[in-house]
Design an enzyme around this catalytic site. Structure first.
Site, mmCIF file in Angstrom:
data_model
loop_
_atom_site.group_PDB
_atom_site.id
_atom_site.type_symbol
_atom_site.label_atom_id
_atom_site.label_comp_id
_atom_site.label_asym_id
_atom_site.label_seq_id
_atom_site.Cartn_x
_atom_site.Cartn_y
_atom_site.Cartn_z
ATOM 1 N N ILE A 138 21.233 -16.634 -33.491
ATOM 2 C CA ILE A 138 20.212 -16.135 -34.463
ATOM 3 C C ILE A 138 20.823 -15.872 -35.609
ATOM 4 C CG2 ILE A 138 18.127 -14.742 -34.816
ATOM 5 C CD1 ILE A 138 18.686 -14.267 -31.399
ATOM 6 N N PRO A 140 20.297 -15.418 -40.153
ATOM 7 C CA PRO A 140 19.590 -14.741 -41.114
ATOM 8 C C PRO A 140 19.112 -15.478 -42.138
ATOM 9 C CG PRO A 140 21.633 -13.963 -41.419
ATOM 10 C CD PRO A 140 21.879 -14.905 -40.392
ATOM 11 N N THR A 141 18.039 -15.212 -42.986
ATOM 12 C CA THR A 141 17.591 -15.770 -44.153
ATOM 13 C C THR A 141 18.573 -15.698 -45.291
ATOM 14 O OG1 THR A 141 15.995 -16.318 -45.563
ATOM 15 C CG2 THR A 141 16.029 -13.952 -44.757
ATOM 16 N N THR A 142 19.361 -14.614 -45.401
ATOM 17 C CA THR A 142 20.278 -14.019 -46.516
ATOM 18 C C THR A 142 21.478 -14.848 -46.428
ATOM 19 O OG1 THR A 142 20.823 -12.383 -45.033
ATOM 20 C CG2 THR A 142 19.408 -11.722 -46.594
ATOM 21 N N ASN A 143 21.799 -15.226 -45.439
ATOM 22 C CA ASN A 143 23.246 -16.109 -45.317
ATOM 23 C C ASN A 143 22.906 -17.019 -44.390
ATOM 24 O OD1 ASN A 143 24.413 -13.717 -46.711
ATOM 25 N ND2 ASN A 143 24.984 -13.021 -44.554
ATOM 26 N N GLY A 223 18.284 -8.094 -38.928
ATOM 27 C CA GLY A 223 17.760 -6.758 -39.158
ATOM 28 C C GLY A 223 17.609 -5.975 -37.685
ATOM 29 N N GLY A 241 23.662 -5.944 -37.265
ATOM 30 C CA GLY A 241 22.464 -5.305 -37.880
ATOM 31 C C GLY A 241 22.536 -4.857 -39.127
ATOM 32 N N CYS A 274 24.843 -7.959 -46.294
ATOM 33 C CA CYS A 274 24.668 -6.781 -45.726
ATOM 34 C C CYS A 274 25.766 -5.888 -46.321
ATOM 35 C CB CYS A 274 24.713 -6.944 -44.307
ATOM 36 S SG CYS A 274 26.013 -7.955 -43.661
ATOM 37 N N GLU A 362 16.887 -0.401 -47.992
ATOM 38 C CA GLU A 362 17.945 -1.559 -47.947
ATOM 39 C C GLU A 362 17.530 -2.541 -48.761
ATOM 40 O OE1 GLU A 362 19.045 -4.050 -44.454
ATOM 41 O OE2 GLU A 362 20.782 -4.507 -45.331
HETATM 42 P P1 NAD Z 1 15.501 -10.764 -40.184
HETATM 43 O O1 NAD Z 1 15.907 -9.523 -39.227
HETATM 44 O O2 NAD Z 1 14.041 -10.647 -40.732
HETATM 45 O O3 NAD Z 1 15.694 -11.999 -39.326
HETATM 46 C C1 NAD Z 1 17.168 -12.331 -38.944
HETATM 47 C C2 NAD Z 1 16.887 -13.498 -37.907
HETATM 48 O O4 NAD Z 1 15.874 -12.814 -36.639
HETATM 49 C C3 NAD Z 1 15.815 -14.520 -38.139
HETATM 50 O O5 NAD Z 1 16.248 -15.751 -37.737
HETATM 51 C C4 NAD Z 1 14.563 -14.294 -37.775
HETATM 52 O O6 NAD Z 1 13.553 -15.300 -37.373
HETATM 53 C C5 NAD Z 1 14.722 -13.474 -36.323
HETATM 54 N N1 NAD Z 1 13.918 -12.558 -36.009
HETATM 55 C C6 NAD Z 1 13.553 -11.185 -36.686
HETATM 56 N N2 NAD Z 1 12.865 -10.813 -35.944
HETATM 57 C C7 NAD Z 1 12.566 -11.238 -34.574
HETATM 58 C C8 NAD Z 1 11.884 -10.653 -33.647
HETATM 59 N N3 NAD Z 1 11.377 -9.620 -33.199
HETATM 60 N N4 NAD Z 1 11.939 -11.702 -32.511
HETATM 61 C C9 NAD Z 1 12.445 -12.902 -32.645
HETATM 62 N N5 NAD Z 1 13.148 -13.325 -33.802
HETATM 63 C C10 NAD Z 1 13.370 -12.492 -34.904
HETATM 64 O O7 NAD Z 1 16.585 -10.586 -41.316
HETATM 65 P P2 NAD Z 1 17.072 -11.329 -42.711
HETATM 66 O O8 NAD Z 1 15.901 -11.027 -43.445
HETATM 67 O O9 NAD Z 1 17.019 -12.728 -42.274
HETATM 68 O O10 NAD Z 1 18.297 -10.874 -43.016
HETATM 69 C C11 NAD Z 1 18.597 -9.572 -43.606
HETATM 70 C C12 NAD Z 1 18.849 -8.556 -42.620
HETATM 71 O O11 NAD Z 1 19.845 -8.906 -42.089
HETATM 72 C C13 NAD Z 1 19.419 -7.300 -43.236
HETATM 73 O O12 NAD Z 1 19.039 -5.975 -42.429
HETATM 74 C C14 NAD Z 1 20.979 -7.373 -43.447
HETATM 75 O O13 NAD Z 1 21.491 -6.253 -43.244
HETATM 76 C C15 NAD Z 1 21.030 -7.875 -41.904
HETATM 77 N N6 NAD Z 1 22.354 -8.719 -41.987
HETATM 78 C C16 NAD Z 1 23.395 -8.340 -41.157
HETATM 79 C C17 NAD Z 1 24.382 -8.957 -41.033
HETATM 80 C C18 NAD Z 1 25.605 -8.456 -40.402
HETATM 81 O O14 NAD Z 1 26.694 -9.187 -40.210
HETATM 82 N N7 NAD Z 1 25.703 -7.382 -39.783
HETATM 83 C C19 NAD Z 1 24.730 -10.124 -41.848
HETATM 84 C C20 NAD Z 1 23.728 -10.759 -42.599
HETATM 85 C C21 NAD Z 1 22.352 -9.938 -42.377
#
Ligand code: NAD
Length: 467
Positions: A138, A140-143, A223, A241, A274, A362
Site C-alpha cells: 500500500i 502513500p500519496t506523498t511519495n 499514516g 507509519g 515523513c 504532522e
Molecule cells: P494515508 O494513510 O492517508 O494513505 C496511505 C495509503 O493507505 C493510501 O494508499 C490509502 O489509500 C491507504 N489507506 C489509508 N487508510 C486506509 C484504511 N483505513 N483502509 C485501507 N486503506 C487505507 O497517508 P498519505 O497521506 O498517503 O501519506 C502520508 C502519511 O504517510 C504521513 O503520516 C507520513 O508520515 C506517512 N508516511 C510514512 C512513510 C514511512 O516510510 N514511514 C513514508 C511515507 C509516508
C-alpha cells in the site's frame, strides 16, 4: 492405400503446434499489469511468482536493472515528477525528480540477500533468504512513484511478485509507472505480471487485498490508519507509519550550517517526506542567530501573532493538517493569508510555544515552528514529546558528542541525522542506501530486499564439510 509413418505424423503435429503457439504469442497482448479487480490482479501475480521461482539470481538482477533503467530515463523522471505534482496537487517537480532518482539508483537489489552458513562434522547448513510469494503493498500519496520504484526493486530482488494498492489520489501516475515497469520487465524476459495493480484503487480494494488468501505479506507505507489496518489483518505485515521529526539545535552547533540544512530539509518536496524536519527546538542563546541565518537561505518568518493565528486557522483542523494545504508551495500558503512573499521563499517559519498545534500536528507542508528552549536538556525532553513516540526520525545539530549520543538514546528513532538535512537519512547526500518505506513500528527500519523475505534453513547431513 498409402500409409504415413509415425515419424511423419509426429513431424506434422509438431509443426502445427509450433505454428499455433507462435500465432497465439503474436496475437496475445503483453499484460500491462493493470487489472479490473483485486482477485484477478492477485491471481496473475501468484502465477507470475510461481514462474519467477524458476528464474536464476542473474535473471532477478537483470529484472531489477530493467526497473532502475526505465525509471531513470530522463523523460520518465520528468513525467513522473510532473504527473505526481499535477495529480496529487502536492510537492514540487525538481525535488520529486531527486526522490525518484534516489529510489531508482540507491535501492539495494539482489546483493542485499546474503546467506548464513554453518559447517562441521554433521555437514552443512545454510539460512537462505527466500521470497514470501505475492506481497500486497500500500503506497502513500506523498511519495507515490518513489515508493513503487523502491518497493518493486526490493520485493522483486527478494524473489516476490507485488500487487500495489496506491493512494486513490495518485491512481493515474501509479498505473502509468506500473505499465512502464511491465514493459521493461517484458523486454528483459521476465514472467508477466510480477508487478500489478488495479484500475480503481480504493479502500475497498485495499481491504480485499489485505484479506486475499494468496497475499502472504502486507507492506503499508502511510499514516496510522493503514498501519493499524495491516497489523490487524492476521497476516505478516510491515508497517511504515507517520513521523513528526524534531530538529534540535544546541549552542555548540555550527549555526549557519544548521540553518541552511534545516531550511533545505524542511522545504524538500514542500515538506512531504515523513522524514522532513517538522519542528525545531533551539537553545535560547542561539535562537535569534539561527532564525537570522535561516532567513538568508529561503525562510520567511511570520512575526505577527495575528498572521500566525490566520495560518493556523487555514492549515490545521484539530489533530490533522487541512489536506488542501499539504505539500503546497510556501509562497502559495503565504498568499492565502494575504502576504505577498518575497522572491525565493521556500519555507515559512514562526516562533511559537511548545504547545502550539504547529508542533503537535504532522503538517507535511513548508511551515516550520521554532520553539525556544532554555538548554539542551529541555530541548531533548521536548523533542521526545514532539516525536510522539513514533520512533521515526530526528535531527540534531551539535558538536557535543555526548549530547548527540544522549539524544539518540533518548529519542529512539529509526533515523537519527547529525549535522545534516533530514534527507541525508534516506541516502540523499548521506551515506547508506535509499528507502521510502521506513518501518519504525514493526522494527524492520529502513526496508530493503531482505526485509521482504523469509529465512529458510537447508540442512545437508554428513557431507560437503571440507574443514
Ligand atoms: P494515508 O494513510 O492517508 O494513505 C496511505 C495509503 O493507505 C493510501 O494508499 C490509502 O489509500 C491507504 N489507506 C489509508 N487508510 C486506509 C484504511 N483505513 N483502509 C485501507 N486503506 C487505507 O497517508 P498519505 O497521506 O498517503 O501519506 C502520508 C502519511 O504517510 C504521513 O503520516 C507520513 O508520515 C506517512 N508516511 C510514512 C512513510 C514511512 O516510510 N514511514 C513514508 C511515507 C509516508
Amino acid at each position: 492405400m498409402t500409409t504415413i509413418s509415425p515419424e511423419v505424423v509426429r513431424k506434422v503435429v509438431a509443426e502445427v503446434v509450433a505454428e499455433v503457439v507462435s500465432r497465439s504469442a503474436a496475437t496475445t497482448p503483453v499484460s500491462d499489469g493493470v487489472f479490473p479487480d483485486m482477485d484477478s490482479a492477485i491471481t496473475a501475480a501468484d502465477l507470475a511468482w510461481r514462474r519467477y521461482l524458476d528464474c536464476s539470481m542473474k535473471d532477478r538482477a537483470r529484472f531489477v536493472k530493467a526497473i532502475r533503467d526505465v525509471a531513470l530515463l530522463p523523460e520518465n523522471l520528468e513525467y513522473m515528477a510532473r504527473g505526481c505534482v499535477e495529480q496529487t496537487g502536492m510537492g514540487n517537480v525538481p525535488d520529486k525528480i531527486a526522490k525518484n532518482r534516489a529510489a531508482a539508483e540507491l535501492t539495494p537489489g539482489t546483493e542485499d540477500l546474503t546467506t548464513e552458513a554453518w559447517s562441521g562434522d554433521d555437514g552443512l547448513t545454510t539460512i537462505e533468504i527466500s521470497p514470501f510469494g505475492v506481497i500486497g503493498a500500500i503506497t502513500p500519496t506523498t511519495n507515490p512513484t518513489e515508493t513503487i520504484i523502491n518497493n518493486a526493486i526490493g520485493m522483486l530482488a527478494a524473489g516476490n511478485s507485488v500487487v500495489f494498492s496506491p493512494h486513490p489520489r495518485a491512481t493515474e501516475i501509479s498505473q502509468w509507472l506500473v505499465r512502464k515497469i511491465n514493459e521493461a520487465l517484458a523486454a528483459a524476459g521476465a514472467p508477466p505480471n510480477l508487478v500489478v495493480t488495479v484500475t480503481e484503487p480504493s479502500i475497498e480494494n485495499t481491504n480485499a487485498m489485505m484479506a486475499h488468501k494468496l497475499v502472504r505479506l502486507l507492506v503499508a507505507t502511510g499514516g496510522p490508519g493503514i498501519v493499524k489496518a495491516v497489523l490487524s489483518s492476521g497476516k505478516k505485515a510491515i508497517g511504515a507509519g507517520a513521523g513528526n521529526p524534531p530538529a534540535l539545535v544546541d549552542a555548540t552547533a555550527n549555526i549557519e550550517k544548521a540553518a541552511k540544512d534545516i531550511v533545505a530539509g524542511a522545504s524538500f518536496d514542500n515538506n512531504l517526506p515523513c522524514t522532513s524536519e517538522k519542528e525545531v527546538l533551539a537553545v535560547a542563546s542561539i535562537t535569534d542567530l539561527l532564525k537570522f541565518e535561516m532567513l538568508k537561505h529561503g525562510a520567511y518568518e511570520l512575526r505577527d501573532a495575528a498572521d500566525i493565528a490566520k495560518l493556523e486557522a487555514l492549515v490545521v483542523d484539530g489533530r490533522h493538517p487541512v489536506t488542501e494545504w499539504v505539500g503546497k508551495d510556501a509562497c502559495v500558503i503565504l498568499k492565502a493569508i494575504g502576504i505577498e512573499p518575497p522572491a525565493g521563499v521556500k519555507l515559512i517559519i514562526a516562533e511559537v510555544p511548545f504547545e502550539h498545534p504547529f508542533v503537535r500536528v504532522e503538517l507535511m507542508m513548508p511551515v516550520l515552528p521554532i520553539v525556544r528552549v532554555k538548554d539542551v536538556e529541555e530541548g531533548m525532553d521536548l523533542a521526545v514529546i514532539a516525536e510522539h513516540g513514533n520512533r521515526h526520525t530526528a535531527m540534531m545539530h551539535s558538536s557535543d558528542v555526548n549530547a548527540l549520543t544522549k539524544m539518540a538514546k533518548r529519542i529512539q528513532t529509526t533515523i537519527f541525522v547529525k549535522n545534516g538535512p533530514s534527507y541525508a537519512g534516506i541516502g540523499i547526500g548521506g551515506e547508506g542506501y535509499c528507502t521510502f518505506t521506513i518501518a519504525g513500528p514493526t522494527g524492520e527500519g529502513l526496508t530493503s530486499a531482505r526485509s521482504f523475505a523469509r529465512r529458510r534453513r537447508c540442512v545437508l547431513v554428513g557431507g560437503l564439510n571440507v574443514r
